[in-house]
Motif scaffolding. Structure first.
Motif, PDB file in Angstrom:
ATOM      1  N   SER A 501      92.814  20.373  35.786  1.00  0.00           N
ATOM      2  CA  SER A 501      92.562  21.778  35.466  1.00  0.00           C
ATOM      3  C   SER A 501      91.859  22.503  36.599  1.00  0.00           C
ATOM      4  O   SER A 501      91.738  23.726  36.561  1.00  0.00           O
ATOM      5  N   ILE A 502      91.370  21.767  37.597  1.00  0.00           N
ATOM      6  CA  ILE A 502      90.672  22.367  38.728  1.00  0.00           C
ATOM      7  C   ILE A 502      91.580  22.289  39.952  1.00  0.00           C
ATOM      8  O   ILE A 502      91.914  21.196  40.414  1.00  0.00           O
ATOM      9  N   LYS A 503      91.969  23.449  40.450  1.00  0.00           N
ATOM     10  CA  LYS A 503      92.825  23.467  41.633  1.00  0.00           C
ATOM     11  C   LYS A 503      92.023  23.139  42.881  1.00  0.00           C
ATOM     12  O   LYS A 503      92.442  22.336  43.711  1.00  0.00           O
ATOM     13  N   TYR A 504      90.863  23.763  43.022  1.00  0.00           N
ATOM     14  CA  TYR A 504      89.961  23.422  44.123  1.00  0.00           C
ATOM     15  C   TYR A 504      88.558  23.908  43.772  1.00  0.00           C
ATOM     16  O   TYR A 504      88.374  24.716  42.863  1.00  0.00           O
ATOM     17  N   SER A 505      87.562  23.381  44.489  1.00  0.00           N
ATOM     18  CA  SER A 505      86.178  23.790  44.291  1.00  0.00           C
ATOM     19  C   SER A 505      85.593  24.253  45.619  1.00  0.00           C
ATOM     20  O   SER A 505      86.139  23.960  46.692  1.00  0.00           O
ATOM     21  N   PHE A 506      84.476  24.983  45.559  1.00  0.00           N
ATOM     22  CA  PHE A 506      83.859  25.510  46.778  1.00  0.00           C
ATOM     23  C   PHE A 506      82.392  25.789  46.495  1.00  0.00           C
ATOM     24  O   PHE A 506      81.948  25.788  45.334  1.00  0.00           O
ATOM     25  N   ASP A 507      81.597  25.986  47.566  1.00  0.00           N
ATOM     26  CA  ASP A 507      80.232  26.450  47.389  1.00  0.00           C
ATOM     27  C   ASP A 507      79.981  27.625  48.322  1.00  0.00           C
ATOM     28  O   ASP A 507      80.781  27.929  49.211  1.00  0.00           O
ATOM     29  N   LYS A 531      73.512  26.890  46.313  1.00  0.00           N
ATOM     30  CA  LYS A 531      73.152  27.357  44.981  1.00  0.00           C
ATOM     31  C   LYS A 531      74.333  27.995  44.263  1.00  0.00           C
ATOM     32  O   LYS A 531      74.287  28.194  43.048  1.00  0.00           O
ATOM     33  N   ILE A 532      75.376  28.344  45.029  1.00  0.00           N
ATOM     34  CA  ILE A 532      76.608  28.913  44.445  1.00  0.00           C
ATOM     35  C   ILE A 532      77.671  27.830  44.452  1.00  0.00           C
ATOM     36  O   ILE A 532      78.050  27.316  45.508  1.00  0.00           O
ATOM     37  N   GLN A 533      78.171  27.463  43.289  1.00  0.00           N
ATOM     38  CA  GLN A 533      79.253  26.503  43.155  1.00  0.00           C
ATOM     39  C   GLN A 533      80.404  27.174  42.412  1.00  0.00           C
ATOM     40  O   GLN A 533      80.179  27.864  41.404  1.00  0.00           O
ATOM     41  N   GLY A 534      81.632  27.007  42.921  1.00  0.00           N
ATOM     42  CA  GLY A 534      82.790  27.657  42.314  1.00  0.00           C
ATOM     43  C   GLY A 534      83.890  26.679  41.990  1.00  0.00           C
ATOM     44  O   GLY A 534      84.096  25.689  42.703  1.00  0.00           O
ATOM     45  N   LEU A 535      84.603  26.945  40.909  1.00  0.00           N
ATOM     46  CA  LEU A 535      85.742  26.123  40.483  1.00  0.00           C
ATOM     47  C   LEU A 535      86.922  27.044  40.226  1.00  0.00           C
ATOM     48  O   LEU A 535      86.836  27.950  39.385  1.00  0.00           O
ATOM     49  N   ASN A 536      88.017  26.830  40.936  1.00  0.00           N
ATOM     50  CA  ASN A 536      89.253  27.578  40.715  1.00  0.00           C
ATOM     51  C   ASN A 536      90.089  26.812  39.701  1.00  0.00           C
ATOM     52  O   ASN A 536      90.570  25.704  39.976  1.00  0.00           O
ATOM     53  N   LEU A 537      90.251  27.380  38.507  1.00  0.00           N
ATOM     54  CA  LEU A 537      90.935  26.695  37.405  1.00  0.00           C
ATOM     55  C   LEU A 537      92.417  27.026  37.411  1.00  0.00           C
ATOM     56  O   LEU A 537      92.861  28.040  37.962  1.00  0.00           O
ATOM     57  N   GLN A 538      93.203  26.167  36.738  1.00  0.00           N
ATOM     58  CA  GLN A 538      94.644  26.367  36.672  1.00  0.00           C
ATOM     59  C   GLN A 538      95.195  25.782  35.376  1.00  0.00           C
ATOM     60  O   GLN A 538      94.498  25.080  34.645  1.00  0.00           O
ATOM     61  N   SER A 539      96.479  26.093  35.094  1.00  0.00           N
ATOM     62  CA  SER A 539      97.252  25.578  33.955  1.00  0.00           C
ATOM     63  C   SER A 539      96.677  26.084  32.631  1.00  0.00           C
ATOM     64  O   SER A 539      95.877  27.016  32.584  1.00  0.00           O
ATOM     65  N   TYR A 540      97.102  25.431  31.558  1.00  0.00           N
ATOM     66  CA  TYR A 540      96.667  25.813  30.209  1.00  0.00           C
ATOM     67  C   TYR A 540      95.472  24.943  29.831  1.00  0.00           C
ATOM     68  O   TYR A 540      95.530  23.718  29.941  1.00  0.00           O
ATOM     69  N   LEU A 541      94.404  25.578  29.382  1.00  0.00           N
ATOM     70  CA  LEU A 541      93.189  24.847  29.042  1.00  0.00           C
ATOM     71  C   LEU A 541      93.158  24.600  27.541  1.00  0.00           C
ATOM     72  O   LEU A 541      93.127  25.544  26.744  1.00  0.00           O
ATOM     73  N   PHE A 542      93.186  23.336  27.157  1.00  0.00           N
ATOM     74  CA  PHE A 542      93.110  22.968  25.752  1.00  0.00           C
ATOM     75  C   PHE A 542      92.171  21.767  25.644  1.00  0.00           C
ATOM     76  O   PHE A 542      91.443  21.448  26.590  1.00  0.00           O
ATOM     77  N   PHE A 543      92.180  21.097  24.478  1.00  0.00           N
ATOM     78  CA  PHE A 543      91.145  20.107  24.230  1.00  0.00           C
ATOM     79  C   PHE A 543      91.099  19.006  25.277  1.00  0.00           C
ATOM     80  O   PHE A 543      90.023  18.548  25.666  1.00  0.00           O
ATOM     81  N   GLY A 544      92.254  18.581  25.789  1.00  0.00           N
ATOM     82  CA  GLY A 544      92.261  17.493  26.764  1.00  0.00           C
ATOM     83  C   GLY A 544      91.770  17.931  28.129  1.00  0.00           C
ATOM     84  O   GLY A 544      90.823  17.367  28.686  1.00  0.00           O
TER      85      GLY A 544
END
Length: 794
Positions: A501-507, A531-544
């Motif tokens: 679900s995470i395409k990439y992360s950054f700070d 102190k800044i952390q970022g997560l680029n999300l992708q796809s459909y987010l559901f319980f899994g």
């Protein structure tokens, strides 16, 4: 302008100057996904490509014949081409039609085979005519298909079982014809409904293993039906009636199927199939003649079909038949009705798409559903059974020159002609010939979905496909479809849950906003960007996938304790369900415990609605429209905090420098202290605790509290900024005599006993200055106390 070129819109070209070379043809084979494989050849020539590239070359399309001396008008030529293509497709329609009639009217229904033949060719004629007149593909040819015939045969067998179980003396013909007509009319109504509401495309969302399992099951049912056609016994009871003749019949049918595979399956010659079948018939009769078996004896031994009476066309809608119809059995037959509808609808859509790919023509799917629905309603009204457009016959018609609607009408006319001659023809055909054709069709479909699909599917998808086939054969089509959809959805859920679900992360130190900043600000962000952390999300987010995101965030916050701003970029997220909102609530609790602010970026309205419904969005969560602006906001907060901290440290250094008389000693003491922030009402130390530290109050106010007789506490003193507490306890190492509590939000610097001991050993000069300061503080407090006592004594 030459007359044969007028309809092309091309200028006349002198044939003597137009010949640029010898046309070449390329054949492309396209398998029919429903097992109805037939010769498919797309004729492309160098001259045809030249028409589109601007070159002057001959045109050798079978539907167009150019000659310097035309003998026919273009309209007549096109009509002849359509009739030729329709005749070629009719050969397959007739051949398959006989085998389908035997498949449906087998076993106890074999005495009514003549009615089955009539129903088959009535169906072929009605379907071909209506589709020819209304299809968006003028050359399309429709007829009963192997898959629709298989499920129709299952429907007929189900009706037969219920009639024999409840009323064995009831005539079978009318109930069977009424059932076939009802199922076909209902299928037509549903198809029209799908076309008018544009819901037909929804069938393409059925999981691929479900479709494959469904079609694979029809292949297995065709094989089982073929065995019944050959031996007159169903597979379940075959072993009880097996004998030498039965085994020979099955062996001959398998040999016929093998010949079809080795010859027609590979060559795809338009007239190869009837030639092979005629060859099989002649070979069988030659074997009968050599062994001295007459035609009557061959029929008595079960090698050939009993010649049915002349095909009898009978409308099933008689008052007596409707009155005595076993309506009580209809609820039990709903599963089979659904199977007929599902197979016909899916076949219509898949076959239409296959024709589009084969001939590079675009079709209107909604129109095809409406036309096929109307054709099935007419077919059902005439007592026929369901069918749809056929890839094999349509492309064969196209490759043979058919381009217009006359092709389908030709198929319809020849199908009606077969009503007169088919029964007599069937009496000379050995069972193993048509039975071998059915075996080939069923085995070919099984090979396609059980063997070939293994290379295209994952292990889980393939196992679900095989399971669906087993469920359909054991319990029926509807349980197979329902359980298959459940299996497909479960398989999709597991597969989707494994998609990251995470395409990439950054700070913030490596990825910043587009705002140009001063060098000092850049240095601050470089030093404190973590102190800044970022997560680029992708796809459909559901319980899994959302739970995996939660686990990732927990680990991230553990590995990056300096994080104060956590950004979630939803730009590539296609959707969020309610179970994912629960995982985000867990993320919020974990972040709040560590003092981390959550920032949501590119949050869609639907996702925001889901997250708001779960009370996720609120205090501690900020929504910003763009990632660049979100980064700018976080950077501004960090720079502001750093500037406040810099001013605070400058104030602390000035204070320490005044009491110690040296900036170097002030810096050393600052290095030894730990900064803490306390909220109003928070207890800093309790009475009775070990005196293991002292506190420098830089900002705020604290109170010294002692217990009163009534159980409450009384403030005996309050200390403000630039004061200290606990210094004598640090020196004397005695337990705390009072509780110290923050009265307002305060900032304190703590010097613990270990650092104090280190100062005494490593910086004795600083230690002496601290002790001198402690003594001066105590002297001031003692002087103040003496004055208070003097006032009280007055």
């Amino acid at each position: 302008m030459r007359p044969e070129l007028q309809f092309l819109g091309l200028p006349w070209i002198d044939h003597s100057h137009a010949v640029m070379g010898i046309p070449c043809r390329t054949a492309a084979k396209l398998p029919d996904i429903h097992g109805d494989k037939t010769p498919v050849a797309l004729s492309l020539s160098s001259s045809q490509t030249g028409l589109f590239s601007g070159e002057r070359q001959d045109v050798t399309d079978p539907a167009i014949t150019l000659s310097p001396h035309p003998r026919f008008k273009p309209a007549l030529k096109r009509a002849l081409n359509d009739m030729l293509g329709g005749s070629a497709a009719s050969v397959l329609t007739i051949t398959f039609g006989l085998s389908y009639a035997l498949l449906i009217f087998a076993g106890p229904l074999s005495p009514y085979l003549s009615y089955g033949i009539a129903a088959t060719f009535i169906s072929s004629a009605a379907l071909a005519a209506v589709v020819a007149l209304g299809s968006s593909l003028p050359f399309a040819v429709a007829a009963p298909d192997s898959s629709t015939a298989a499920v129709t045969g299952i429907l007929a067998a189900s009706v037969l079982e219920r009639i024999e179980a409840t009323s064995p003396s009831t005539p079978l013909l009318l109930p069977i014809l009424i059932t076939l007509g009802l199922s076909t009319v209902l299928t037509g109504v549903v198809l029209c409904g799908l076309g008018l509401t544009r819901m037909g495309r929804a069938i393409r969302y059925v999981p691929y293993p479900v479709v494959g399992g469904f079609l694979g099951a029809t292949g297995l049912l065709i094989v089982m039906g073929a065995i019944r056609v050959i031996t007159d016994h169903p597979v379940a009871t075959l072993l009880r009636f097996a004998n030498g003749t039965t085994l020979l019949e099955l062996g001959a049918a398998c040999a016929m199927a093998l010949v079809l595979y080795l010859t027609w399956h590979r060559s795809r010659s338009p007239f190869g199939l009837p030639i092979i079948l005629v060859g099989g018939v002649l070979t069988a009769h030659l074997a009968f003649w050599i062994t001295g078996i007459s035609l009557g004896e061959a029929r008595a031994l079960g090698w050939t079909f009993e010649p049915p009476p002349k095909a009898a066309f009978m409308m099933p809608w008689h008052a007596e038949g409707l009155i005595h119809y076993p309506w009580f059995a209809v609820p039990d037959l709903l599963a089979n009705f659904v199977a007929v509808i599902f197979v016909t609808a899916s076949s219509t859509l898949f076959n239409t798409t296959g024709i589009e790919v084969a001939v590079h023509r675009e079709a209107n799917l909604e129109r095809e559903l409406n036309v096929t629905g109307a054709a099935n309603m007419l077919t059902g009204a005439l007592g026929g059974y369901a069918g749809c457009v056929s890839i094999s016959r349509s492309v064969l018609n196209f490759s043979s020159g058919g381009r217009g609607r006359l092709s389908g009408l030709t198929v319809a006319a020849l199908s009606l002609l077969m009503l007169a001659i088919a029964p007599q023809l069937l009496g000379f055909i050995p069972k193993f010939v048509l039975g071998g054709l059915l075996l080939y069709l069923g085995a070919d479909q099984l090979h396609k979905w059980i063997i070939e699909s293994r290379r295209r599917l994952s292990k889980l998808e393939y196992l679900s496909l095989v399971a669906i086939i087993a469920i359909i054969v054991t319990w029926g089509f509807v349980p197979g479809i329902l359980i298959g959809v459940i299996i497909g959805c479960t398989t999709f859920a597991f597969s989707a849950a494994r998609v990251e679900s995470i395409k990439y992360s950054f700070d913030g130190s490596e990825y910043r906003s587009s705002l140009d900043r001063s060098r000092d600000d850049q240095d601050v962000l470089l030093a404190h960007g973590g102190k800044i952390q970022g997560l680029n999300l992708q796809s459909y987010l559901f319980f899994g996938s959302a739970n995996r995101l939660y686990q990732h965030v927990k680990q991230l916050l553990q590995e990056r304790p300096e994080c104060r701003y956590l950004l979630f970029d939803f730009k590539l997220v296609t959707g969020v369900d309610s179970s994912a909102a629960y995982s985000f609530a867990q993320i919020k609790r974990s972040a709040a415990d560590l003092g981390v602010e959550l920032i949501l970026v590119h949050l869609s309205a639907s996702a925001e609605k889901v997250l708001r419904a779960s009370d996720f969005i609120g205090e501690g969560v900020t929504i910003i429209g763009e990632l660049d602006r979100a980064l700018e906001w976080c950077e501004n907060e960090i720079i502001s905090q750093h500037q406040d901290l810099a001013r605070e440290e400058a104030s602390l250094r000035d204070w320490f420098a005044r009491i110690l008389g040296s900036e170097e000693d002030a810096d050393e003491l600052i290095r030894r202290c730990q900064r803490i922030e306390v909220e109003a009402g928070e207890v800093i130390v309790k009475a009775g605790d070990p005196a293991d530290s002292m506190h420098f109050i830089l900002d705020g106010r604290v109170g010294i509290m002692i217990p009163a007789d009534d159980g409450r506490t009384t403030r005996v003193r309050s200390l403000g900024r630039y004061t200290t507490i606990g210094e004598m306890g640090l020196v004397s190492r005695t337990p705390r005599s009072a509780t110290i509590q923050a009265e307002v939000d305060s900032v304190l610097y703590v010097l613990n006993i270990h650092q104090f001991d280190a100062i005494k050993s490593e910086a004795p000069g600083l230690s002496n200055k601290l002790l001198t300061y402690f003594v001066s503080v105590m002297a001031e407090r003692l002087t103040f106390a003496n004055r208070m006592i003097a006032v009280l004594r007055r």
